[in-house]
Design a protein around this motif. Sequence first.
Motif, PDB file in Angstrom:
ATOM      1  N   GLU A 284       0.842  -1.188   0.000  1.00 36.82           N
ATOM      2  CA  GLU A 284       0.000   0.000   0.000  1.00 36.82           C
ATOM      3  C   GLU A 284       0.879   1.240   0.000  1.00 36.82           C
ATOM      4  OE1 GLU A 284      -2.388   0.215   3.489  1.00 36.82           O
ATOM      5  OE2 GLU A 284      -0.741  -0.201   4.861  1.00 36.82           O
ATOM      6  N   LYS A 285       0.308   2.312  -0.513  1.00 39.03           N
ATOM      7  CA  LYS A 285       1.032   3.564  -0.647  1.00 39.03           C
ATOM      8  C   LYS A 285       0.527   4.562   0.387  1.00 39.03           C
ATOM      9  CE  LYS A 285       1.444   5.068  -4.867  1.00 39.03           C
ATOM     10  NZ  LYS A 285       1.108   5.743  -6.147  1.00 39.03           N
ATOM     11  N   ALA A 286       1.460   5.221   1.045  1.00 33.74           N
ATOM     12  CA  ALA A 286       1.072   6.240   2.022  1.00 33.74           C
ATOM     13  C   ALA A 286       0.495   7.449   1.296  1.00 33.74           C
ATOM     14  CB  ALA A 286       2.283   6.656   2.841  1.00 33.74           C
ATOM     15  N   ASP A 287      -0.637   7.927   1.778  1.00 41.88           N
ATOM     16  CA  ASP A 287      -1.284   9.082   1.161  1.00 41.88           C
ATOM     17  C   ASP A 287      -0.516  10.361   1.467  1.00 41.88           C
ATOM     18  OD1 ASP A 287      -3.309   7.590   0.065  1.00 41.88           O
ATOM     19  OD2 ASP A 287      -4.655   7.851   1.779  1.00 41.88           O
ATOM     20  N   SER A 288      -0.439  11.238   0.502  1.00 45.28           N
ATOM     21  CA  SER A 288       0.175  12.544   0.694  1.00 45.28           C
ATOM     22  C   SER A 288      -0.371  13.499  -0.348  1.00 45.28           C
ATOM     23  CB  SER A 288       1.703  12.458   0.580  1.00 45.28           C
ATOM     24  OG  SER A 288       2.087  12.041  -0.712  1.00 45.28           O
ATOM     25  N   GLN A 289      -0.300  14.774  -0.039  1.00 46.54           N
ATOM     26  CA  GLN A 289      -0.772  15.797  -0.973  1.00 46.54           C
ATOM     27  C   GLN A 289      -0.003  17.084  -0.730  1.00 46.54           C
ATOM     28  OE1 GLN A 289      -5.105  16.399  -1.848  1.00 46.54           O
ATOM     29  NE2 GLN A 289      -4.754  18.450  -1.014  1.00 46.54           N
ATOM     30  N   GLN A 290       0.377  17.755  -1.803  1.00 46.79           N
ATOM     31  CA  GLN A 290       1.068  19.031  -1.695  1.00 46.79           C
ATOM     32  C   GLN A 290       0.444  20.035  -2.647  1.00 46.79           C
ATOM     33  OE1 GLN A 290       5.534  19.494  -1.527  1.00 46.79           O
ATOM     34  NE2 GLN A 290       5.210  20.406  -3.544  1.00 46.79           N
ATOM     35  N   GLU A 291       0.113  21.206  -2.112  1.00 41.28           N
ATOM     36  CA  GLU A 291      -0.407  22.309  -2.920  1.00 41.28           C
ATOM     37  C   GLU A 291       0.481  23.534  -2.704  1.00 41.28           C
ATOM     38  OE1 GLU A 291      -5.073  22.343  -3.134  1.00 41.28           O
ATOM     39  OE2 GLU A 291      -4.455  21.837  -1.090  1.00 41.28           O
ATOM     40  N   GLN A 292       0.737  24.249  -3.779  1.00 38.22           N
ATOM     41  CA  GLN A 292       1.474  25.508  -3.718  1.00 38.22           C
ATOM     42  C   GLN A 292       0.743  26.508  -4.608  1.00 38.22           C
ATOM     43  OE1 GLN A 292       6.094  24.542  -3.516  1.00 38.22           O
ATOM     44  NE2 GLN A 292       5.106  23.194  -4.962  1.00 38.22           N
ATOM     45  N   PHE A 293       0.490  27.675  -4.063  1.00 34.36           N
ATOM     46  CA  PHE A 293      -0.207  28.674  -4.862  1.00 34.36           C
ATOM     47  C   PHE A 293       0.196  30.062  -4.397  1.00 34.36           C
ATOM     48  CE2 PHE A 293      -2.940  27.064  -1.483  1.00 34.36           C
ATOM     49  CZ  PHE A 293      -3.301  28.214  -0.797  1.00 34.36           C
ATOM     50  N   GLY A 294      -0.047  31.054  -5.250  1.00 35.92           N
ATOM     51  CA  GLY A 294       0.334  32.407  -4.893  1.00 35.92           C
ATOM     52  C   GLY A 294       0.115  33.378  -6.033  1.00 35.92           C
ATOM     53  N   PHE A 295       0.604  34.590  -5.823  1.00 41.74           N
ATOM     54  CA  PHE A 295       0.457  35.633  -6.840  1.00 41.74           C
ATOM     55  C   PHE A 295       1.645  36.578  -6.758  1.00 41.74           C
ATOM     56  CE2 PHE A 295      -1.278  37.610  -3.052  1.00 41.74           C
ATOM     57  CZ  PHE A 295      -0.790  38.909  -3.115  1.00 41.74           C
ATOM     58  N   TRP A 296       1.828  37.385  -7.791  1.00 39.12           N
ATOM     59  CA  TRP A 296       2.818  38.459  -7.771  1.00 39.12           C
ATOM     60  C   TRP A 296       2.278  39.632  -8.565  1.00 39.12           C
ATOM     61  CZ3 TRP A 296       5.238  40.269 -12.257  1.00 39.12           C
ATOM     62  CH2 TRP A 296       5.068  39.488 -13.404  1.00 39.12           C
ATOM     63  N   LEU A 297       2.718  40.828  -8.186  1.00 34.57           N
ATOM     64  CA  LEU A 297       2.261  42.050  -8.844  1.00 34.57           C
ATOM     65  C   LEU A 297       3.397  43.057  -8.815  1.00 34.57           C
ATOM     66  CD1 LEU A 297      -0.330  43.318 -10.115  1.00 34.57           C
ATOM     67  CD2 LEU A 297      -0.760  44.365  -7.884  1.00 34.57           C
ATOM     68  N   ALA A 298       3.627  43.705  -9.943  1.00 34.92           N
ATOM     69  CA  ALA A 298       4.728  44.668 -10.050  1.00 34.92           C
ATOM     70  C   ALA A 298       4.348  45.770 -11.023  1.00 34.92           C
ATOM     71  CB  ALA A 298       6.004  43.973 -10.520  1.00 34.92           C
ATOM     72  N   GLY A 299       4.868  46.959 -10.759  1.00 42.31           N
ATOM     73  CA  GLY A 299       4.576  48.062 -11.666  1.00 42.31           C
ATOM     74  C   GLY A 299       5.041  49.392 -11.109  1.00 42.31           C
ATOM     75  N   PRO A 300       4.620  50.481 -11.763  1.00 41.07           N
ATOM     76  CA  PRO A 300       5.043  51.809 -11.322  1.00 41.07           C
ATOM     77  C   PRO A 300       4.032  52.462 -10.392  1.00 41.07           C
ATOM     78  CG  PRO A 300       4.026  51.964 -13.476  1.00 41.07           C
ATOM     79  CD  PRO A 300       3.928  50.521 -13.075  1.00 41.07           C
ATOM     80  N   LEU A 301       4.515  53.132  -9.371  1.00 39.82           N
ATOM     81  CA  LEU A 301       3.693  54.083  -8.635  1.00 39.82           C
ATOM     82  C   LEU A 301       3.863  55.473  -9.241  1.00 39.82           C
ATOM     83  CD1 LEU A 301       4.311  52.888  -4.965  1.00 39.82           C
ATOM     84  CD2 LEU A 301       2.269  52.521  -6.368  1.00 39.82           C
ATOM     85  N   ILE A 302       5.104  55.791  -9.639  1.00 37.83           N
ATOM     86  CA  ILE A 302       5.418  57.000 -10.405  1.00 37.83           C
ATOM     87  C   ILE A 302       6.353  56.575 -11.516  1.00 37.83           C
ATOM     88  CG2 ILE A 302       6.378  59.327 -10.359  1.00 37.83           C
ATOM     89  CD1 ILE A 302       5.851  59.388  -7.361  1.00 37.83           C
ATOM     90  N   LYS A 303       5.955  56.780 -12.761  1.00 45.13           N
ATOM     91  CA  LYS A 303       6.739  56.313 -13.897  1.00 45.13           C
ATOM     92  C   LYS A 303       8.164  56.857 -13.832  1.00 45.13           C
ATOM     93  CE  LYS A 303       6.786  56.052 -18.940  1.00 45.13           C
ATOM     94  NZ  LYS A 303       6.134  56.459 -20.215  1.00 45.13           N
ATOM     95  N   ASP A 304       9.106  55.965 -14.120  1.00 42.85           N
ATOM     96  CA  ASP A 304      10.540  56.279 -14.137  1.00 42.85           C
ATOM     97  C   ASP A 304      11.107  56.633 -12.760  1.00 42.85           C
ATOM     98  OD1 ASP A 304      10.621  55.850 -16.853  1.00 42.85           O
ATOM     99  OD2 ASP A 304      10.556  57.973 -17.387  1.00 42.85           O
TER     100      ASP A 304
END
Length: 996
Positions: A284-304
């Motif tokens: 028999e196989k031991a049960d296991s589970q792995q989840e990875q999730f996320g987000f990223w955000l990047a940009g200007p608050l004042i251009k240049d």
Amino acid sequence: MRIQCNKKTNLIAAAILGCSVSVMPIANANVGDSSVKGHVILAGQSASEGVNITIINVDTGNKLNVTTNANGNYTLTGLKPGNYSIQIGESARLSDVFNIQVGQSKVMDLDDSATSTSDENIEVISIVGNTNNFDVTSEVGTSVSAMQIQRLPQINRNFLAFADQAPGVNLSVSQADGSIKVSSGAQTASAVNVFIDGIGQKDYVLKSGISGQDSSRGNPFPQTAIGEYRIISSNYKAEFEQVSSAAIVAVTKSGTNELKGGVFYDFTDSGLREKTPIEETNGEKADSQQEQFGFWLAGPLIKDTLHYFATYERKQNDDLREVRVNRQDLVDNYPQFLQDAIAQNVGATTAKFEEDLFFAKLDWNINDDQNLSASVKYRDEVEVTGIGGENTAEYGTDKENDDLRLTVNHQYWGDSWSNNIALTYEDAVWSPHARTSGFGAKYYIGTDDQISGGIINLGAGPDFQEKGQKGWSIKNDLTFTDIIWNGEHTVKMGFNYKTIELTAIEKNPANPQVYYVLDATNISADDSTTIMTAVPYKVEYGQALGTIGNGAAVSKNKQFGLYIQDDWAVNDRLELNLGLRLSYEDSPLYTDYQTPEDVVNAVTNWPNIENTDYQISDYISTGNERSGNDVQWEPRLGFSYLLTEDATHLLFGGYGRSYDRNRFDNLQLETTKGTFPKRTVNFSGDHLQPCNAPCIPFTEAYLTTLDQPTATGSREVFMLNNNLKQPYADQYSIGVRSTYQDFSTEFGFTRVETRDGFMYQIGNRRTDGTFFAPDTTWGVPWGDNIPSDDLSNLLLGNNGLESDRDSVHVKLTKAHDQGSNWGGALTYTYTDATENRQFGEIFALDYPNIDGFGTNASAGISDHVLVASLTYDLPWQIKMATKLTLKSAAPFYGTDCRAGWSDCSYSIGYQDEKNVLIGDWAYRQVDLSLSKDFNMGVGAMYVRLDVLNLLNTKNYGVSDTWFGGAGEELPASNGAHNGQLAGPTRTLKLSVGYNF
């Protein structure tokens, strides 16, 4: 040669002249920063002094200005990886866009001469020489690009998973908890340091080298935040601190003038992997589970001007653990309360792991001369360990792992100088502790007067530890780029100061443990009616020793560092890299320690050690005998020499000394081990177990009032040498790099000698002062303890661990750039490593001194290692990547008593190897990833498949290290495995995401 390229107006000639005076590496403003230098030609002649050169980050608009020196050369330092263009003077014309990698010293000679053509007003751009694809540096290392991080196959989102592409770097993944450790050569992971945006992430307390990575399934940093990184395995420059093996230099991503972002989700479970050999045996196989999730955000608050980057990643594992009862055949004979407890606790339970990682950064381009950045990283991690087998869920351990880091960094550029100052704060805590409080109940089966096996463990477990580091630092680097004397000098100097509070608390057992025995002596196989009685036969508990201590150690350390680095371009071909670093640390827990009076009285009146091979006075401290470590002088010397005028071959080499740190977790034992001893109360009663005197009848009162005068158990005494030194490594290297079109190669030799490693030795001696009994060469004098009712063994902390490593490496690389649909890297390393104590072991107890162990092949270090990776763009916009890892058998240590039970020794063995491709290998793994993007109009969605161990190769570890007893032959099982693997079975991970 001369190549003509058609370009539109508003371009200048950006020539990379392999034969120019500016092909040498430069000291950068910060660890991991990059640089560009070169020669400027205006109207066919070298530029005069004072011509303005501007480099522009095309993604952020950030600009940096310098001027040419008297030789017509320019130097731009302190650059972050990214895409850049160069401008000469006030002209609006720009060079082609080029990319700068982490820690790279790029050469770009500029020529504004151009010939105008007709019709389309096209200019001719002259590019003379080659693009120097190889690293123009004396360092030995490898860069891992953003594309490799993104594409190469892996199950965990740990950016360090690709560090083994550097020569001599070892990557190990624990099959028990999934933790990743990086080491180099014959040194352990604790000698590594990781620098993120120039700031070291050193773990001063535990053994992982990187804070937060000791025995953790988590990741040290959000992978989405890492732009790229470089692994330097030898010959780093003077700005690198607190590292004696591999230095890993990573830079984080920054926001740009374009709004970008993305989300991701990764999934794998036991249904997406093959069975392990043990699971195949069990069916028999031991049960296991792995989840990875996320987000990223990047940009200007004042251009240049002002940009942001933020990311969040979460990892959660649900791993099945099976709580089993030993002697299931006797369950009907157990008392009813125990049968009920077994019914409630036995079976499948989940060992959860949860990690939250957050990183955010602001970059403020104040003006063309200065910028300011601020970042925060937070790691919050909890997991359940210590459950399964006899340990029920309530008896397990909750392990918390938190890490907070804040950094503020300011850079300023003058005409021929730059300055970088960084302020940091860190707070990291690693804390495993029992899930419940109260008493633990450990039930055993007894047969006659022997314990024949455990049944089940209920109640509160024994664990409690809390170890961490907290403090702040300031670091300043000043660089001068226009010093001319017998050539050109780029001089960098700096200092760092850190105040850091180190903490270690160890209380074991934190919860009292009551031992019960159920006597099965007279229970027959067909007897299901006789009910056994659970009889307590002892209780163990921990006891703080009042005025001496309570199992806690705190040290408010102060660290100081100074360095100077001169990169001296002697002529067109030769550059010398001359550096010196000075380091010093004050550790008051060590320097101010006072040996307890009862210990002093006992050891100074111990006749066994009066005429032995050490002086006990070297270990007794009143708080005045110990000074801080001497100032460590660390010379760092290197050179690079172009062998040909077209700059296609480079000879490089160097020597450097690098000091690491004595881990606090080793030093604190002197304070904590003797202040929270384990006590035992032995009970008489209706059981057959031996009851060592004093032996008293059991009453329930003993479970509430544990400070008993009848308790036995004494404390081990740990004593440190009053003249401890910091461990160090001397590194030597020489090699040749070459480039041919898109390919670069490297052939090199490296030698690393490590000295003054920390170890503990046994101080016990027999009554005549000797270590071994007469006519024997084996047998620690465990029974000859310190003469005191409250003291037992004596452990002495000294310097003495050593290792030597000679290695030859070959590298072949091809960048996967816009002009190609593939890229690859191959690194082969041959290593001959020796050591005087088993790899990773600090206790040297089997001989009176370290010389008794001799010098042997370094355990765990393979002679031959081949790591290759490939990224390829398949048809239909499918992206493929693969990684191949081959390792020869690493030596293992084992006890060999064939010469006689009193003449045992350590012997070295090797596991079996199998032929694969070009030789015999013990470890063989092929990984693969496939991904495809789907255009969504705004952004793109992707799906991805990662496969580890595509061929499902069984890479076994070694479990049987016994070389045989007196008069026996070498057992056939020597070097065999018990089904345990050193690598994964075939495992799939499914991913989906969206980027815009």
